[in-house]
Scaffold this motif. Structure first.
Motif, PDB file in Angstrom:
ATOM      1  N   VAL A   1      45.360  15.694  71.366  1.00 25.88           N
ATOM      2  CA  VAL A   1      46.809  15.961  71.332  1.00 25.88           C
ATOM      3  C   VAL A   1      47.255  16.282  69.904  1.00 25.88           C
ATOM      4  CG1 VAL A   1      49.082  14.939  71.637  1.00 25.88           C
ATOM      5  CG2 VAL A   1      47.329  14.601  73.381  1.00 25.88           C
ATOM      6  N   GLY A   2      46.754  15.495  68.937  1.00 21.45           N
ATOM      7  CA  GLY A   2      47.107  15.743  67.545  1.00 21.45           C
ATOM      8  C   GLY A   2      46.598  17.086  67.057  1.00 21.45           C
ATOM      9  N   SER A   3      45.359  17.417  67.396  1.00 24.59           N
ATOM     10  CA  SER A   3      44.798  18.708  66.984  1.00 24.59           C
ATOM     11  C   SER A   3      45.539  19.858  67.644  1.00 24.59           C
ATOM     12  CB  SER A   3      43.304  18.768  67.332  1.00 24.59           C
ATOM     13  OG  SER A   3      42.584  17.802  66.604  1.00 24.59           O
ATOM     14  N   GLY A   4      45.953  19.649  68.885  1.00 24.48           N
ATOM     15  CA  GLY A   4      46.727  20.685  69.558  1.00 24.48           C
ATOM     16  C   GLY A   4      48.054  20.926  68.856  1.00 24.48           C
ATOM     17  N   ALA A   5      48.698  19.847  68.416  1.00 26.14           N
ATOM     18  CA  ALA A   5      49.955  19.991  67.685  1.00 26.14           C
ATOM     19  C   ALA A   5      49.744  20.730  66.369  1.00 26.14           C
ATOM     20  CB  ALA A   5      50.565  18.608  67.428  1.00 26.14           C
ATOM     21  N   VAL A   6      48.628  20.440  65.703  1.00 27.02           N
ATOM     22  CA  VAL A   6      48.303  21.137  64.455  1.00 27.02           C
ATOM     23  C   VAL A   6      48.115  22.630  64.720  1.00 27.02           C
ATOM     24  CG1 VAL A   6      46.496  21.445  62.712  1.00 27.02           C
ATOM     25  CG2 VAL A   6      47.318  19.152  63.271  1.00 27.02           C
ATOM     26  N   ALA A   7      47.366  22.967  65.778  1.00 26.60           N
ATOM     27  CA  ALA A   7      47.133  24.376  66.102  1.00 26.60           C
ATOM     28  C   ALA A   7      48.444  25.097  66.397  1.00 26.60           C
ATOM     29  CB  ALA A   7      46.171  24.488  67.287  1.00 26.60           C
ATOM     30  N   VAL A   8      49.333  24.441  67.144  1.00 27.92           N
ATOM     31  CA  VAL A   8      50.634  25.053  67.460  1.00 27.92           C
ATOM     32  C   VAL A   8      51.447  25.267  66.185  1.00 27.92           C
ATOM     33  CG1 VAL A   8      52.843  24.662  68.605  1.00 27.92           C
ATOM     34  CG2 VAL A   8      50.712  24.169  69.814  1.00 27.92           C
ATOM     35  N   ALA A   9      51.455  24.257  65.307  1.00 34.33           N
ATOM     36  CA  ALA A   9      52.199  24.391  64.051  1.00 34.33           C
ATOM     37  C   ALA A   9      51.667  25.543  63.219  1.00 34.33           C
ATOM     38  CB  ALA A   9      52.121  23.083  63.262  1.00 34.33           C
ATOM     39  N   ASP A  10      50.355  25.683  63.167  1.00 35.42           N
ATOM     40  CA  ASP A  10      49.748  26.783  62.411  1.00 35.42           C
ATOM     41  C   ASP A  10      50.152  28.134  62.988  1.00 35.42           C
ATOM     42  OD1 ASP A  10      48.496  24.942  60.778  1.00 35.42           O
ATOM     43  OD2 ASP A  10      46.593  25.027  61.850  1.00 35.42           O
ATOM     44  N   LEU A  11      50.111  28.248  64.310  1.00 32.82           N
ATOM     45  CA  LEU A  11      50.450  29.514  64.961  1.00 32.82           C
ATOM     46  C   LEU A  11      51.922  29.854  64.757  1.00 32.82           C
ATOM     47  CD1 LEU A  11      48.466  28.979  68.288  1.00 32.82           C
ATOM     48  CD2 LEU A  11      48.008  30.753  66.593  1.00 32.82           C
ATOM     49  N   VAL A  12      52.801  28.861  64.936  1.00 40.23           N
ATOM     50  CA  VAL A  12      54.240  29.099  64.793  1.00 40.23           C
ATOM     51  C   VAL A  12      54.589  29.496  63.364  1.00 40.23           C
ATOM     52  CG1 VAL A  12      56.504  27.987  64.867  1.00 40.23           C
ATOM     53  CG2 VAL A  12      54.864  27.606  66.721  1.00 40.23           C
ATOM     54  N   SER A  13      53.873  28.925  62.391  1.00 35.41           N
ATOM     55  CA  SER A  13      54.158  29.234  60.986  1.00 35.41           C
ATOM     56  C   SER A  13      53.614  30.588  60.563  1.00 35.41           C
ATOM     57  CB  SER A  13      53.553  28.156  60.089  1.00 35.41           C
ATOM     58  OG  SER A  13      52.140  28.294  60.015  1.00 35.41           O
ATOM     59  N   GLY A  14      52.868  31.231  61.452  1.00 33.58           N
ATOM     60  CA  GLY A  14      52.233  32.482  61.064  1.00 33.58           C
ATOM     61  C   GLY A  14      51.100  32.261  60.084  1.00 33.58           C
TER      62      GLY A  14
ATOM     63  N   ALA B   1      48.882  20.371  57.582  1.00 31.64           N
ATOM     64  CA  ALA B   1      48.730  19.869  58.945  1.00 31.64           C
ATOM     65  C   ALA B   1      47.342  19.289  59.169  1.00 31.64           C
ATOM     66  CB  ALA B   1      49.003  20.993  59.943  1.00 31.64           C
ATOM     67  N   LEU B   2      46.318  19.953  58.642  1.00 34.77           N
ATOM     68  CA  LEU B   2      44.945  19.522  58.894  1.00 34.77           C
ATOM     69  C   LEU B   2      44.528  18.375  57.989  1.00 34.77           C
ATOM     70  CD1 LEU B   2      42.316  20.048  60.463  1.00 34.77           C
ATOM     71  CD2 LEU B   2      41.651  21.632  58.649  1.00 34.77           C
ATOM     72  N   VAL B   3      44.816  18.489  56.685  1.00 35.65           N
ATOM     73  CA  VAL B   3      44.287  17.534  55.711  1.00 35.65           C
ATOM     74  C   VAL B   3      45.183  16.311  55.545  1.00 35.65           C
ATOM     75  CG1 VAL B   3      43.532  17.268  53.319  1.00 35.65           C
ATOM     76  CG2 VAL B   3      43.115  19.414  54.510  1.00 35.65           C
ATOM     77  N   VAL B   4      46.474  16.455  55.824  1.00 35.09           N
ATOM     78  CA  VAL B   4      47.392  15.320  55.651  1.00 35.09           C
ATOM     79  C   VAL B   4      47.779  14.726  57.008  1.00 35.09           C
ATOM     80  CG1 VAL B   4      49.589  14.545  54.711  1.00 35.09           C
ATOM     81  CG2 VAL B   4      48.263  16.288  53.497  1.00 35.09           C
ATOM     82  N   VAL B   5      48.479  15.498  57.813  1.00 34.99           N
ATOM     83  CA  VAL B   5      49.037  14.970  59.064  1.00 34.99           C
ATOM     84  C   VAL B   5      47.948  14.552  60.049  1.00 34.99           C
ATOM     85  CG1 VAL B   5      50.503  15.496  61.040  1.00 34.99           C
ATOM     86  CG2 VAL B   5      51.110  16.369  58.773  1.00 34.99           C
ATOM     87  N   ALA B   6      46.930  15.389  60.223  1.00 32.02           N
ATOM     88  CA  ALA B   6      45.947  15.158  61.288  1.00 32.02           C
ATOM     89  C   ALA B   6      44.789  14.258  60.882  1.00 32.02           C
ATOM     90  CB  ALA B   6      45.404  16.501  61.772  1.00 32.02           C
ATOM     91  N   THR B   7      44.681  13.891  59.618  1.00 34.62           N
ATOM     92  CA  THR B   7      43.496  13.144  59.175  1.00 34.62           C
ATOM     93  C   THR B   7      43.241  11.865  59.970  1.00 34.62           C
ATOM     94  OG1 THR B   7      43.490  14.071  56.948  1.00 34.62           O
ATOM     95  CG2 THR B   7      42.476  11.921  57.231  1.00 34.62           C
ATOM     96  N   PRO B   8      44.217  10.973  60.146  1.00 40.75           N
ATOM     97  CA  PRO B   8      43.927   9.768  60.924  1.00 40.75           C
ATOM     98  C   PRO B   8      43.583  10.064  62.379  1.00 40.75           C
ATOM     99  CG  PRO B   8      46.270   9.917  60.429  1.00 40.75           C
ATOM    100  CD  PRO B   8      45.589  10.964  59.613  1.00 40.75           C
ATOM    101  N   LEU B   9      44.195  11.113  62.948  1.00 42.68           N
ATOM    102  CA  LEU B   9      43.898  11.484  64.330  1.00 42.68           C
ATOM    103  C   LEU B   9      42.483  12.033  64.450  1.00 42.68           C
ATOM    104  CD1 LEU B   9      47.292  13.245  65.151  1.00 42.68           C
ATOM    105  CD2 LEU B   9      46.663  10.839  65.417  1.00 42.68           C
TER     106      LEU B   9
END
Length: 422
Positions: free
Chosen positions: A272-285, A294-302
């Protein structure tokens, strides 16, 4: 699955390590095939639509960061195991560990400067020296300390990215100064390479090996920077790996119910966390700040939770053993040889002193090499280890660490006398 085999090895560690080393190459292959910024940013090179985008999303959900985290935890567990075995045999555990890390550092520097910039061995050698200091802590303290190290790494990157966000605003402002552009392009802006950047990168990798090595050696300080920024996270993962080994989690000692619970929470939350990261990356262009943050800070514990969930799943699936898992375990026993071997083979496929495919394939085409490399790992590791005690580079590492050549070939099985003979 038995927790150990006749040679005294812990089978679950070998099996998990085998899966991890195969998974790592499925993301590393992109960094071999094209400019390094494409590893984070699919829009930088190699395709960001169709099959290439699908491969990027799939790797983001399933592989990216997870297998590296799992491999790092296994390194911590294995280091603790080696130290304990050495001390049980009456040896100085500290001296054994220091020699192993010193030799590993040498391998890492050779790998980094002469073969591939994505080396992880240097990072492991340095981080392993620090992780050693905490080896006697109980499991719960190792988890707490590991989490604090990981949190420190996240905080460092958050502060760095805050500065980079300001640099991005300054560089994209009307009439931006030359200095502002240089600051951005030397930082996160490098994830958006220009045509001239890509051309220079291709010329380097498609040129001679001597030119490639000379370029890397001239940038000798870059290995320090690439290592230092990830040391806290790697130490943290190693400490968590030590705790997972000491608690019996990585050795297969937990019950099926406990492992199923770890699978559900770890993989469920992680995906779920990785999916949110992928969506954020896509939306940000594929904005560089979002990509890295998103990958190194937000998703690290997930990602760490998902890696632990993978370990639990692998243990559950491999409990009954079988021919497939025997081959995976062999690939894990020879993980050092498989890791460096894939670097050598991939460099010969993509770089100018080999087939020269660098920069000429899309992301999805490069990824097709991964299953072929998995088959190679599974094909050679088991027959080799049926005849020899160690993988070839494992033997070299062990021999250099101990200061003398180690026995390599396994003793031949005694022949059974024929019926009717003395």
């Amino acid at each position: 699955m038995n927790s150990s085999n006749d040679s005294g090895r812990i089978r679950s560690l070998d099996v998990i390590r085998g899966i991890a080393v195969m998974g790592i190459f499925s993301v590393n292959v992109v960094a071999f095939a094209m400019i390094d910024s494409a590893y984070f940013n699919p829009s930088a090179y190699g395709g960001a639509s169709g099959a290439s985008l699908f491969v990027w999303v799939a790797n983001m959900l399933v592989i990216d960061g997870k297998m590296r985290s799992l491999f790092s935890m296994l390194f911590g567990a294995s280091a603790l195991l080696v130290i304990e075995k050495a001390e049980a045999a009456g040896l100085n555990g500290r001296a054994v560990h220091l020699r192993r890390m010193a030799v590993l550092l040498g391998f890492g520097l050779v790998h980094y400067y002469l073969i591939w910039f994505g080396d992880i061995l240097t990072l492991y050698a340095v981080s392993g020296l620090v992780a050693f200091l905490f080896r006697r802590r109980p499991s719960y303290k190792l988890v707490i300390l590991g989490s604090l190290f990981i949190a420190a790494n996240m905080a460092f990157f958050a502060m760095f990215l805050a500065g980079q966000y300001q640099a991005e605003l300054a560089a994209h402002a009307p009439h931006a100064s030359r200095h502002a552009l240089e600051v951005w392009n030397d930082g996160m802006g490098s994830l958006e390479p220009s045509a001239s950047d890509i051309a220079r990168d291709r010329a380097l990798h498609l040129g001679s090996w001597t030119g490639f090595a000379a370029h890397n050696l001239a940038r000798w300080g870059s290995v320090i920077g690439n290592t230092v920024i990830f040391i806290p996270e790697t130490i943290g993962l190693m400490l968590i790996g030590m705790a997972a080994y000491r608690s019996g989690f990585l050795t297969g000692a937990w019950s099926d119910v406990q492992y199923r619970r770890a699978v559900g929470w770890g993989i469920g939350v992680g995906v779920v966390g990785s999916g949110a990261v992928a969506v954020a990356d896509l939306v940000s262009g594929f904005d560089p700040i979002v990509l890295v943050g998103a990958l190194v800070v937000v998703a690290t514990p997930l990602i760490t939770l998902q890696a632990l969930g993978y370990a639990a799943l692998i243990i559950l699936l491999s409990r009954r053993g079988g021919a497939w898992w025997d081959r995976v375990a062999a690939a894990g026993r020879a993980a050092f040889s498989n890791y460096l071997g894939t670097s050598i083979l991939a460099s010969l496929i993509f770089y100018g002193w080999g087939l020269g495919l660098y920069g000429s394939v899309e992301r999805w085409q490069a990824w097709l090499l991964a299953p072929l490399f998995w088959l190679v790992m599974l094909a050679w590791s088991k027959p080799w280890l049926e005849r020899y005690r160690y993988g070839p580079l494992e033997w070299l590492w062990r021999s250099l660490s101990r200061g003398h050549l180690q026995p390599m070939r396994k003793p031949s099985a005694p022949r059974v006398a024929r019926e009717g003979t003395a």
